[in-house]
Design an enzyme around this catalytic site. Structure first.
Site, short mmCIF file in Angstrom:
data_model
loop_
_atom_site.label_atom_id
_atom_site.label_comp_id
_atom_site.label_asym_id
_atom_site.label_seq_id
_atom_site.Cartn_x
_atom_site.Cartn_y
_atom_site.Cartn_z
N ASP A 117 37.18 42.45 45.76
CA ASP A 117 37.84 41.68 44.59
C ASP A 117 38.48 42.69 43.64
O ASP A 117 37.99 43.49 42.75
CB ASP A 117 36.70 41.19 43.51
CG ASP A 117 37.28 40.25 42.62
OD1 ASP A 117 38.37 39.71 42.64
OD2 ASP A 117 36.45 39.54 41.85
N ASP A 324 46.63 38.80 41.45
CA ASP A 324 45.24 38.75 42.06
C ASP A 324 45.33 38.24 43.32
O ASP A 324 45.87 36.97 43.56
CB ASP A 324 44.53 37.52 41.06
CG ASP A 324 43.03 37.63 41.73
OD1 ASP A 324 42.48 38.49 41.96
OD2 ASP A 324 42.60 36.44 41.61
#
Length: 444
Positions: A117, A324
Site C-alpha cells: 500500500d 495513490d
C-alpha cells in the site's frame, strides 16, 4: 491503506505478490536494483480471482471499493490513534483495489501475503499467538520458529520515535483504519525477503515489522497483513533507504488489456524513469501525514478548454492531490468535477445512460463490439509536468452496453487513482522528492 505516523492507518486498495524462489542474495547486492510482479486482484493469477464474475461485475466491485477507499484519506482518519506502538522487481496482485504482496519473513523464510500500500507505512503480519485474529487461509507466522526475530525493547530509540507503548518491556503498536479495521501487537526486527523477477531473492535483515496479535476488520482471508510503501519512517521504502537509493516505480497493466502479463514494481536502479518522454513533478513536503505522496495539479485541459484546479489550503497553495496506486478512480473536488464532466460531455456526441450498481454519473451507450470509444484527450497539468490521458485512461467499460468516465467528485481530499496511471511508468524518487511519468506499454 493509509498509515499515519503513530500508526493510525486507513484501509487501502493495492496488493503486491512477490514470488519466492530457492536461491537468494543479500542486501548488498540489492543496490543494483530489482523488480517484482504486481498482480491485480481481478487477474486470473490472483488468489482472489472469481471466474464466475463478468468483467463488468468485477469493475463494478472495484469502483465500489474505490469509493470506500476515500475513508482511507478522510480528515477524520488523520487523527492519531496510538495505543502503543537497488535491483528489485515485484509482481503486484490487485485485491479489493489492493495489490497483494507475497514476501517472506524470518529465518528460515516464512511466506506471507500482505497488502502492498502506497497509502500506509507500517509492515505487519498476523502472528502466533493470536487470540483475536481475522480468519486467514495461510498459516500464521510463529516468531518462536525464527532465529532472527527480535522484539523491540521499550527503551530503544526506535520505540520512542514511533510513540510505542510498553507491555512486559516490549514495544507495542496499534494501528487503526478508516473503515474500522485495526491491528495491534509488538514491534520487532526481522529479516524480510522479497522475490525478484530474476528468480533470485533479496533479503533485508533487521527490518522493522509489526507482529500482530489482535487484528480485525475488513481484511480478506487470503491476505495476512500489510506492507506499507508510503513516505513515513516505518515504510518499506524508507527502511530500504540507501540500498535502493530512495527509488521505486511501478508499471500497471491496463485492466482492459487482454494480455496475460503482470504489472511490475521496481526498486533501485531498476526504478529509474528516463527518456525523452519523461515528465516530473515535485512531491510537496511538509504536509501531514508524511505517509501520503502529495502532488500539485494546476489545471486540466479538455480539448481546447483549460480548467483551473482549486489550490490547496496548505503549503502556499500546493499539495492539492494525493497520488495513490490503491485507488481505482481519480477523485476531484465536487465543483471542479462538475465543470470537468460538463466539458467532457460537451466533446462527446453520444447518448448518455445510467448503469445500475455503478457509482459513476457520466456513462454512454457503447457496445463491446465497437472498435474504439472516442473521447477527448485530457491533459493533467501537474506542476512542471503535463500528463496526457486518452480514452483508455479516462473511460472504463461498466457493462456490455456502456462505458463510463473514470473520475468522480469528492468533498474530501483529491486522489489521482490507478486507472489514470495504467500504462505509465510512474517513478518515485525520495532523494529528489519527485514523481515522474513516462507513457509505457506495461505489457512489455
Amino acid at each position: 491503506m493509509a498509515a499515519y505516523h503513530s500508526c493510525a492507518l486507513v484501509a487501502s486498495s493495492t496488493t503486491l505478490l512477490f514470488l519466492l524462489c530457492a536461491s537468494s542474495f543479500s542486501l548488498a547486492s540489492a543496490k543494483g536494483g530489482f523488480s517484482v510482479d504486481l498482480i491485480h486482484r481481478d487477474s486470473p493469477k490472483s488468489p482472489f480471482y472469481n471466474p464466475s464474475l463478468t468483467p463488468s461485475q468485477r469493475l463494478a466491485n472495484a469502483l465500489g471499493r474505490s469509493i470506500n477507499r476515500l475513508n482511507h484519506f478522510s480528515p477524520a482518519a488523520s487523527s492519531l490513534s496510538q495505543h502503543g506502538p537497488n535491483q528489485v522487481e515485484a509482481t503486484l496482485i490487485m485485491n479489493r483495489g489492493e495489490y497483494l504482496m507475497e514476501a517472506s519473513i524470518g529465518t528460515p523464510p516464512f511466506p506471507i501475503k500482505a497488502i502492498a500500500d502506497t497509502g500506509s507505512d507500517l509492515i505487519w503480519t498476523q502472528c502466533k499467538p493470536c487470540p483475536s485474529c481475522y480468519q486467514q487461509t495461510d498459516p500464521l507466522f510463529d516468531p518462536e520458529g525464527s532465529s532472527t526475530y527480535k522484539t523491540l525493547p521499550c527503551s530503544s530509540n526506535q520505540c520512542v520515535s514511533l510513540n510505542g507503548t510498553c507491555l512486559s518491556s516490549n514495544c507495542r503498536y496499534s494501528v487503526s483504519y478508516g473503515d474500522g479495521s485495526h491491528s495491534r501487537g509488538e514491534f520487532a526486527q526481522e529479516t524480510l525477503t522479497l522475490g525478484s523477477t530474476t528468480g533470485r531473492n533479496v533479503s533485508f535483515p533487521k527490518t522493522l515489522i509489526g507482529c500482530g496479535h489482535d487484528n480485525n476488520g475488513t481484511f480478506d482471508e487470503k491476505s495476512s497483513g500489510v506492507v506499507g510503501l508510503g513516505g513515513g519512517n516505518e515504510s518499506l521504502i524508507t527502511q530500504l533507504g540507501a540500498s535502493i537509493d530512495g527509488k521505486f516505480s511501478h508499471c500497471l497493466v491496463s485492466i482492459q488489456s487482454q494480455a496475460k502479463t503482470t504489472s511490475k514494481l521496481n526498486f533501485g536502479t531498476n526504478a529509474v524513469v528516463s527518456g525523452s518522454e519523461v515528465v516530473s513533478t515535485p512531491i510537496v513536503q511538509g504536509l501531514y501525514p508524511e505517509t501520503f505522496y502529495f502532488l500539485t495539479v494546476e489545471a486540466i485541459t479538455v480539448g481546447d478548454t483549460k480548467l483551473s484546479f482549486p489550490p490547496s489550503t496548505f503549503a502556499n497553495g500546493e499539495g492539492n492531490i494525493i497520488i495513490d496506486s490503491g485507488t481505482t478512480l481519480t477523485f476531484f473536488p465536487s465543483d471542479f468535477y462538475a465543470n470537468l464532466e460538463a466539458e467532457v460531455d460537451k466533446a462527446i456526441s453520444r447518448e448518455r445512460m445510467d448503469v445500475p450498481n455503478v457509482p459513476l454519473s457520466l456513462c454512454y451507450k457503447s457496445s463491446e463490439s465497437e472498435a474504439e470509444f472516442k473521447a477527448p484527450t485530457l491533459i493533467v497539468h501537474f506542476k512542471g509536468a503535463d500528463v496526457k490521458l486518452d480514452a483508455a485512461h479516462t473511460f472504463v467499460r461498466a457493462s456490455e452496453e456502456a462505458v463510463c468516465f473514470a473520475f468522480a467528485p469528492t468533498r474530501s481530499i483529491s486522489i489521482y487513482g490507478n486507472l489514470s496511471q495504467m500504462d505509465f511508468l510512474v517513478g518515485y524518487d525520495k532523494k529528489k522528492q519527485t514523481v515522474s511519468f513516462k507513457p509505457t506499454d506495461c505489457t512489455k
